[in-house]
Design a protein around this motif. Structure first.
Motif, PDB file in Angstrom:
ATOM      1  N   LEU B 291       0.828  -1.197   0.000  1.00  0.00           N
ATOM      2  CA  LEU B 291       0.000   0.000   0.000  1.00  0.00           C
ATOM      3  C   LEU B 291       0.868   1.255   0.000  1.00  0.00           C
ATOM      4  N   ALA B 303      -6.707   6.049   0.354  1.00  0.00           N
ATOM      5  CA  ALA B 303      -6.611   4.594   0.232  1.00  0.00           C
ATOM      6  C   ALA B 303      -7.824   3.972   0.915  1.00  0.00           C
ATOM      7  N   LEU B 305      -9.278   0.541   2.461  1.00  0.00           N
ATOM      8  CA  LEU B 305      -9.009  -0.843   2.871  1.00  0.00           C
ATOM      9  C   LEU B 305     -10.340  -1.564   2.974  1.00  0.00           C
ATOM     10  N   THR B 324      -1.853   0.045  10.058  1.00  0.00           N
ATOM     11  CA  THR B 324      -1.804   0.355   8.626  1.00  0.00           C
ATOM     12  C   THR B 324      -2.336   1.759   8.374  1.00  0.00           C
ATOM     13  N   VAL B 325      -3.470   2.089   9.038  1.00  0.00           N
ATOM     14  CA  VAL B 325      -4.062   3.414   8.842  1.00  0.00           C
ATOM     15  C   VAL B 325      -3.096   4.510   9.296  1.00  0.00           C
ATOM     16  N   THR B 328      -0.376   4.988   6.770  1.00  0.00           N
ATOM     17  CA  THR B 328      -0.849   5.694   5.579  1.00  0.00           C
ATOM     18  C   THR B 328      -0.957   7.187   5.855  1.00  0.00           C
ATOM     19  N   ARG B 329      -1.458   7.510   7.049  1.00  0.00           N
ATOM     20  CA  ARG B 329      -1.609   8.936   7.380  1.00  0.00           C
ATOM     21  C   ARG B 329      -0.258   9.631   7.440  1.00  0.00           C
ATOM     22  N   GLU B 334      -5.193   9.790   3.208  1.00  0.00           N
ATOM     23  CA  GLU B 334      -6.291   9.433   4.108  1.00  0.00           C
ATOM     24  C   GLU B 334      -6.645   7.966   3.866  1.00  0.00           C
ATOM     25  N   CYS B 335      -6.974   7.263   4.960  1.00  0.00           N
ATOM     26  CA  CYS B 335      -7.296   5.842   4.798  1.00  0.00           C
ATOM     27  C   CYS B 335      -8.722   5.580   5.275  1.00  0.00           C
TER      28      CYS B 335
END
Lengths: 137, 387
Positions: B291, B303, B305, B324-325, B328-329, B334-335
């Motif tokens: 990702l 993104a 999920l 994971t979130v 990403t941030r 933004e997830c």
């Protein structure tokens, strides 16, 4: 008090055993006609406890039983390990307490997800957790 | 020295009789062969010339009458009984003189008869119904068997004969593992490989049988040793076979993990990552890496999920999702987590997992719609006239 209708036993030794175990629990839950929500709750609780067993005691033995009390059917799961044991059960049952860098929701979460919850632990000898989820509970 | 040991045995035997032990075990103690073999044990490590000399002395000494004192009249019967056993022993030793030296020759006698064993073994295999001539020619079979037998006979001596874990067996175990692997590749079933090793047992025992004809006790004990040895070897083949299979499974698991985490560009600037199956630590690692790399490559800012395919969300899975979130941030994107089913929502609440900092949606469609609003995009239904 409880009548055991059906019984199965599984040894958990590695992380790959978690998914087959969950599937087995699901089979039992489907067999007694448990609702999807309760199934998911039971499976999640089982998953938490099995993971605990793997992480802290390197595995153990689990029993899946279909039990009946009066008119109600349910699933009883027993998780017995020979790990280090839990020194302070009250602390271990608290939200957010963890000795292993996780969220600390495993034991208290499993208690909330199941209808009946019992934990016995002796330091140095091991831990046994028993949970019951009634079909409509 | 050896004779003194013999005396010790005799006195033990007599005191057993005195203490009222049953006669059968007394007979066993007084059995001519168990007497001689017990004495010979001390000889096994001496040099061969020296050993032969000692054996000759031993034969002579074992023919001498036993010496022990009779203290009262009641023991006369015991003495007579023992004397009978003694005569029996003399006759036995005269009839089968070689039993005295047989003790340290199990390994040697097998080594001498290598050709005979090989022949018997190959014959056994050819007779066997499960012979796979389609997979392996008889010449190859003979060559393979000879190599194995060579290594086996080089490795064994009297001490290690039933202990295949000892260092002397390393090369043999290697050969057997090799055979097991090549056979598995050629299409032999583990049963066939197993019975290939087991047929060696019969050949070995048949050969021993000819050597120990007059001595059932020694034949039994050496047979047990041979059986143990061959069983251990056969177990090695099974272990290798299973190990091979486990490697294949492990490789496939890794491949599945790789395959099952595709990152899809659903729109310019929007990535979707459908997760199917369980999220464990290694899988999360792969998901996260894919990702994050894709976010950089595509320059996406959102993104999604999708966990519709995750059967159960427990605290470990939730923890992985939260990680994971957060990652990403940190990348400036933004997830959104989508595909939360009603039962999973209830379970997560009961578990006490706090997902309130994360944008969650029930379906991928609603997540996509949310992403569009974030990017100020609009999807419109066109009327026919505009086409």
């Amino acid at each position: 008090m409880y009548i055991v209708l059906n019984k199965d036993r599984m040894v958990i030794e590695k992380e790959q055993d978690v998914v087959p175990y969950r599937n087995r629990v699901k089979e039992f839950a489907v067999k007694i006609g448990m609702s999807l929500v309760n199934q998911t709750k039971l499976i999640t609780a089982a998953s938490e406890l099995v993971r605990n067993m793997l992480k802290y005691a390197n595995g153990g033995v689990t029993t899946i039983e279909v039990i009946s009390k009066g008119r109600e059917n349910g699933i009883r799961l027993v998780f017995a390990d020979k790990g280090p044991g839990i020194a302070d059960l009250n602390l271990a049952m608290k939200d957010g307490f963890s000795t292993g860098k996780s969220l600390g929701l495993g034991l208290p979460g499993a208690k909330r997800l199941s209808s009946e919850f019992d934990i016995q632990s002796t330091v140095g000898k091991g831990t046994t957790v028993t949970i019951i989820k009634w079909k409509n509970g | 020295m050896a004779f003194k040991k013999g005396h010790l045995f005799i006195s033990i035997f007599v005191s057993r009789l005195r203490r009222g032990k049953d006669l059968l075990s007394g007979i066993f103690w007084g059995h001519p062969y168990s007497f001689t073999s017990a004495s010979v044990v001390s000889l096994t490590s001496t040099a061969s010339f020296h050993g032969t000399f000692k054996v000759v002395i031993l034969v002579i000494k074992s023919l001498l009458p036993p010496a022990f004192r009779i203290e009262n009249r009641g023991e006369i019967n015991n003495y007579l009984y023992f004397y009978l056993v003694y005569i029996y022993r003399v006759l036995y030793v005269l009839k089968y003189p070689y039993i005295i030296i047989m003790k340290f020759e199990i390994a040697k006698s097998l080594q001498k008869k290598k050709k005979q064993i090989l022949e018997a073994w190959v014959q056994n295999q050819l007779k066997d119904e499960s012979l796979r001539e389609d997979l392996m020619s008889n010449d190859e079979l003979r060559k393979e068997s000879e190599e194995l037998l060579d290594s086996l006979l080089q490795s064994i001596n009297n001490k290690n004969i039933s202990d295949t874990d000892s260092a002397e067996f390393d090369s043999l175990n290697e050969i057997i593992s090799g055979i097991s692997i090549t056979r598995a590749r050629q299409g032999f079933s583990p049963k066939e490989t197993g019975s290939y090793i087991f047929s060696l047992r019969e050949a070995l025992i048949e050969t021993l049988h000819k050597d120990f004809k007059g001595d059932p006790i020694e034949l039994l004990s050496s047979t047990i040793q041979i059986v143990k040895l061959v069983d251990n070897l056969a177990v090695v083949t099974f272990e290798t076979f299973i190990k091979g299979r486990e490697e294949v499974i492990l490789r496939q698991t890794n491949e599945i993990t790789e395959i099952s985490t595709p990152v899809i560009r659903v729109w310019d600037g929007i990535l979707a990552l459908p997760i199917i199956g369980t999220l464990d630590s290694s899988r999360t690692q792969v998901v996260m890496e894919n990702l994050l790399v894709e976010i950089v490559e595509s320059g996406s800012s959102i993104a999604i999920l999708d966990i519709s395919g995750v059967p159960a969300v427990d605290s470990l899975v939730a923890q992985h999702l939260i990680k994971t979130v957060s990652a990403t941030r940190l990348m400036g994107a933004e997830c959104i987590i989508s595909g939360i089913r009603p039962e999973i929502a209830q379970t997560v609440v009961h578990l006490g997992i706090d997902l309130s900092n994360i944008v969650t949606k029930a379906t991928l469609a609603s997540a996509l719609r949310y992403a569009f609003t974030l990017l100020k995009l609009e999807v419109k239904k066109t009327t026919k006239s505009e086409l």
